[in-house]
Design a protein around this motif. Structure first.
Motif, PDB file in Angstrom:
ATOM      1  N   SER A   1       0.863  -1.175   0.000  1.00 53.74           N
ATOM      2  CA  SER A   1       0.000   0.000   0.000  1.00 53.74           C
ATOM      3  C   SER A   1       0.902   1.228   0.000  1.00 53.74           C
ATOM      4  CB  SER A   1      -0.920   0.011   1.230  1.00 53.74           C
ATOM      5  OG  SER A   1      -1.697   1.203   1.261  1.00 53.74           O
ATOM      6  N   PRO A   2       0.934   1.984  -1.095  1.00 54.45           N
ATOM      7  CA  PRO A   2       1.844   3.132  -1.191  1.00 54.45           C
ATOM      8  C   PRO A   2       1.693   4.086  -0.003  1.00 54.45           C
ATOM      9  CG  PRO A   2       0.810   2.725  -3.308  1.00 54.45           C
ATOM     10  CD  PRO A   2       0.118   1.832  -2.313  1.00 54.45           C
ATOM     11  N   GLY A   3       2.806   4.390   0.624  1.00 58.55           N
ATOM     12  CA  GLY A   3       2.808   5.341   1.722  1.00 58.55           C
ATOM     13  C   GLY A   3       2.458   4.749   3.077  1.00 58.55           C
ATOM     14  N   ASN A   4       2.066   3.463   3.107  1.00 60.84           N
ATOM     15  CA  ASN A   4       1.685   2.822   4.370  1.00 60.84           C
ATOM     16  C   ASN A   4       2.686   1.714   4.704  1.00 60.84           C
ATOM     17  OD1 ASN A   4      -0.948   4.168   5.028  1.00 60.84           O
ATOM     18  ND2 ASN A   4      -1.477   3.353   3.016  1.00 60.84           N
ATOM     19  N   HIS A   5       3.682   2.064   5.499  1.00 69.12           N
ATOM     20  CA  HIS A   5       4.776   1.131   5.768  1.00 69.12           C
ATOM     21  C   HIS A   5       5.041   0.971   7.267  1.00 69.12           C
ATOM     22  CE1 HIS A   5       5.329   1.387   1.491  1.00 69.12           C
ATOM     23  NE2 HIS A   5       5.640   2.660   1.550  1.00 69.12           N
ATOM     24  N   ASP A   6       4.002   1.214   8.077  1.00 67.24           N
ATOM     25  CA  ASP A   6       4.129   1.087   9.524  1.00 67.24           C
ATOM     26  C   ASP A   6       4.004  -0.382   9.940  1.00 67.24           C
ATOM     27  OD1 ASP A   6       4.415   1.835  12.121  1.00 67.24           O
ATOM     28  OD2 ASP A   6       2.511   2.896  12.295  1.00 67.24           O
ATOM     29  N   ASP A   7       4.332  -0.662  11.225  1.00 68.02           N
ATOM     30  CA  ASP A   7       4.101  -2.003  11.761  1.00 68.02           C
ATOM     31  C   ASP A   7       2.630  -2.382  11.602  1.00 68.02           C
ATOM     32  OD1 ASP A   7       6.721  -1.956  12.559  1.00 68.02           O
ATOM     33  OD2 ASP A   7       6.292  -1.643  14.681  1.00 68.02           O
ATOM     34  N   ARG A   8       2.379  -3.678  11.447  1.00 69.50           N
ATOM     35  CA  ARG A   8       1.002  -4.159  11.263  1.00 69.50           C
ATOM     36  C   ARG A   8       0.715  -5.296  12.239  1.00 69.50           C
ATOM     37  NH1 ARG A   8       1.503  -4.323   4.614  1.00 69.50           N
ATOM     38  NH2 ARG A   8       1.328  -2.055   4.315  1.00 69.50           N
ATOM     39  N   THR A   9      -0.339  -5.111  13.011  1.00 70.75           N
ATOM     40  CA  THR A   9      -0.768  -6.167  13.925  1.00 70.75           C
ATOM     41  C   THR A   9      -2.268  -6.377  13.771  1.00 70.75           C
ATOM     42  OG1 THR A   9       0.980  -5.617  15.503  1.00 70.75           O
ATOM     43  CG2 THR A   9      -0.865  -6.916  16.329  1.00 70.75           C
ATOM     44  N   LEU A  10      -2.663  -7.638  13.680  1.00 70.64           N
ATOM     45  CA  LEU A  10      -4.071  -7.978  13.479  1.00 70.64           C
ATOM     46  C   LEU A  10      -4.426  -9.180  14.345  1.00 70.64           C
ATOM     47  CD1 LEU A  10      -6.748  -7.666  11.842  1.00 70.64           C
ATOM     48  CD2 LEU A  10      -5.787  -9.313  10.214  1.00 70.64           C
ATOM     49  N   ILE A  11      -5.571  -9.079  15.020  1.00 66.32           N
ATOM     50  CA  ILE A  11      -6.114 -10.193  15.801  1.00 66.32           C
ATOM     51  C   ILE A  11      -7.563 -10.409  15.372  1.00 66.32           C
ATOM     52  CG2 ILE A  11      -6.663 -11.063  18.109  1.00 66.32           C
ATOM     53  CD1 ILE A  11      -4.558  -9.105  19.198  1.00 66.32           C
TER      54      ILE A  11
END
Length: 464
Positions: free
Chosen positions: A451-461
């Motif tokens: 996703s262009p511009g979205n490069h943060d950590d990702r956590t999903l539950i």
């Protein structure tokens, strides 16, 4: 007046010569000589040939000047485009060839006029368009025009994946993914270091934790460490673990008896909701304060500021009752939590995102003043559903690219698209919710979506 007469008369007029009436017979005899008739025929033929030759030269130059702009491709990604003669004004092409695809991963199908395949590498694919067009002689040599398709590198390939320092005092795994049983539910969870961190070898700041408690309760917690805080990776870990530790220790059968009784009554008398939240709020508040105190004490021992450990916190308590499912929640920060009906008939966001008065102005569990604010109790929530919905918690690394704005969290159509994405309707065809042996790997791979511009950590539950 025949063609020869008209041609010679026009020729003489161009030279300023006129034919007098008394010269008519003489002119007619001049025109009708075999030599002049043949000369006019030859001149007309030469004119036709010159006109034809010019049209061919001009058309060839026009075609060679055409911008045959095929869409750019991406290395490693499927590519397909049509060579549309009508679009480029090439309907007069009588024969042609398109070559130059050797070792590129692409090929041309003349029957469908389609270029397709998967480009092997980035760069320019130089093709040769060989052609003849209407008006050229049947045995004319093929004309040639160079055509280029630009293949861009996969944006993902431009990002480095440098491992974080495993010897660091607050080291943690860069990526985790798991499937587990929680009470009677299935818990699917993953936390992945963002590209912005991986590119420079820094740490994953997100974290999560969960546990089964006494009396049929379960707890799920999630936290997003502040990118600006140097030890936020530890703050998120401490926050989640403190919440789980609090409920593991204090949520005993005796301590939750009153809460369970209130929830049982609520199922037939919803008017006690306020009283129920008062009872639940004491537990939720104590757990949140335990998280703050744990981080604060840790910071003092480390001779650091509590702000160095800034992290958001959101958690949900869940229990199955005879007539349905109870959910109690608390949050500070910008980690969305929601209950989503599995038929996507309704969605119930469990919290209001706490982003402050300006972008990037979120609140953290490490900010002691949140506990003294008048709206502190607004951070508590309770929901009861007769059927088991999806319970979803995520950090903004998922929320920002998938939902964009908070209003979309209340839209069932957005959640339907989100779960379709999870189930494989994505550019990679990855089914993160599959129940096969590669489930954890699939979820981890899905978390790597572009996703262009979205490069943060990702956590999903996801609890279901």
């Amino acid at each position: 007046m025949d063609e020869t007469d008209r041609y010679i008369r026009a020729l003489l007029q161009q030279q300023g010569i006129s034919i007098d009436e008394n010269q008519s017979e003489l002119f007619r005899a001049f025109v009708n000589t075999e030599a002049n008739i043949n000369s006019v025929k030859n001149i007309r033929l030469l004119q036709q040939n010159m006109t034809k030759d010019w049209k061919i030269i001009a058309r060839r130059a026009e075609i060679n000047a055409l911008q045959l702009a095929f869409p750019n491709g991406i290395a490693g990604k499927p590519y397909q485009t049509k060579f549309d003669f009508k679009q480029y004004g090439l309907e007069d092409i009588t024969s042609y060839g398109l070559s130059g695809f050797e070792n590129t991963g692409l090929a041309y199908d003349a029957n469908s006029k389609t270029i397709s395949g998967t480009p092997k590498t980035s760069g320019d694919i130089a093709m040769l368009f060989s052609y003849n067009f209407e008006g050229e002689d049947e045995n004319s040599p093929l004309n040639e025009k160079k055509v280029t398709i630009i293949i861009n590198p996969d944006p993902k390939s431009l990002w480095k994946d440098i491992p974080s320092d495993t010897n660091d005092i607050y080291a943690k795994a860069d990526n985790v993914a798991e499937t587990a049983s929680l009470l009677d539910f299935t818990l699917l969870a993953a936390s992945k270091r963002g590209r912005s961190h991986a590119n420079k070898g820094s740490f994953r700041d997100d974290d999560y934790a969960y546990a089964e408690l006494q009396n049929g309760w379960g707890i799920v917690a999630i936290s997003d460490g502040a990118g600006s805080a140097k030890f936020s990776r530890k703050g998120s870990l401490l926050a989640c673990n403190a919440v789980v530790d609090y409920f593991t220790t204090h949520f005993s059968l005796e301590n939750v008896a009153l809460l369970d009784e209130a929830i049982t009554i609520y199922q037939t008398d919803t008017s006690i909701r306020a009283k129920l939240l008062d009872i639940a709020g004491a537990h939720l508040s104590a757990a949140a304060k335990k998280a703050y105190a744990t981080i604060n004490d840790f910071a003092l021992d480390a001779n650091a500021s509590v702000s160095d450990f800034h992290a958001t916190l959101a958690f949900v308590l869940v229990k199955k009752f005879a007539n349905g499912y109870a959910f109690l929640s608390f949050s500070v920060g910008d980690c969305p939590m929601a209950l989503v009906n599995k038929s996507f008939e309704w969605v119930k966001p469990l919290n209001k995102l706490d982003v402050g008065e300006y972008g990037g102005g979120t609140r953290f569990i490490t900010m002691e003043d949140i506990f003294t604010k008048e709206n502190f109790e607004e951070r508590f929530n309770f929901e009861f559903t007769t059927d088991l919905p999806y319970l979803v918690l995520m950090t903004d690394g998922i929320y920002d690219p998938k939902f964009e704005v908070e209003a979309n969290l209340a839209k069932t159509e957005k959640w339907k698209l989100f779960f379709e994405d999870l189930e494989g309707n994505n550019s990679e065809g990855i089914n993160a919710l599959s129940k096969d042996a590669d489930n954890q790997s699939n979820l981890s791979d899905w978390m790597d979506f572009w996703s262009p511009g979205n490069h943060d950590d990702r956590t999903l539950i996801v609890l279901s």
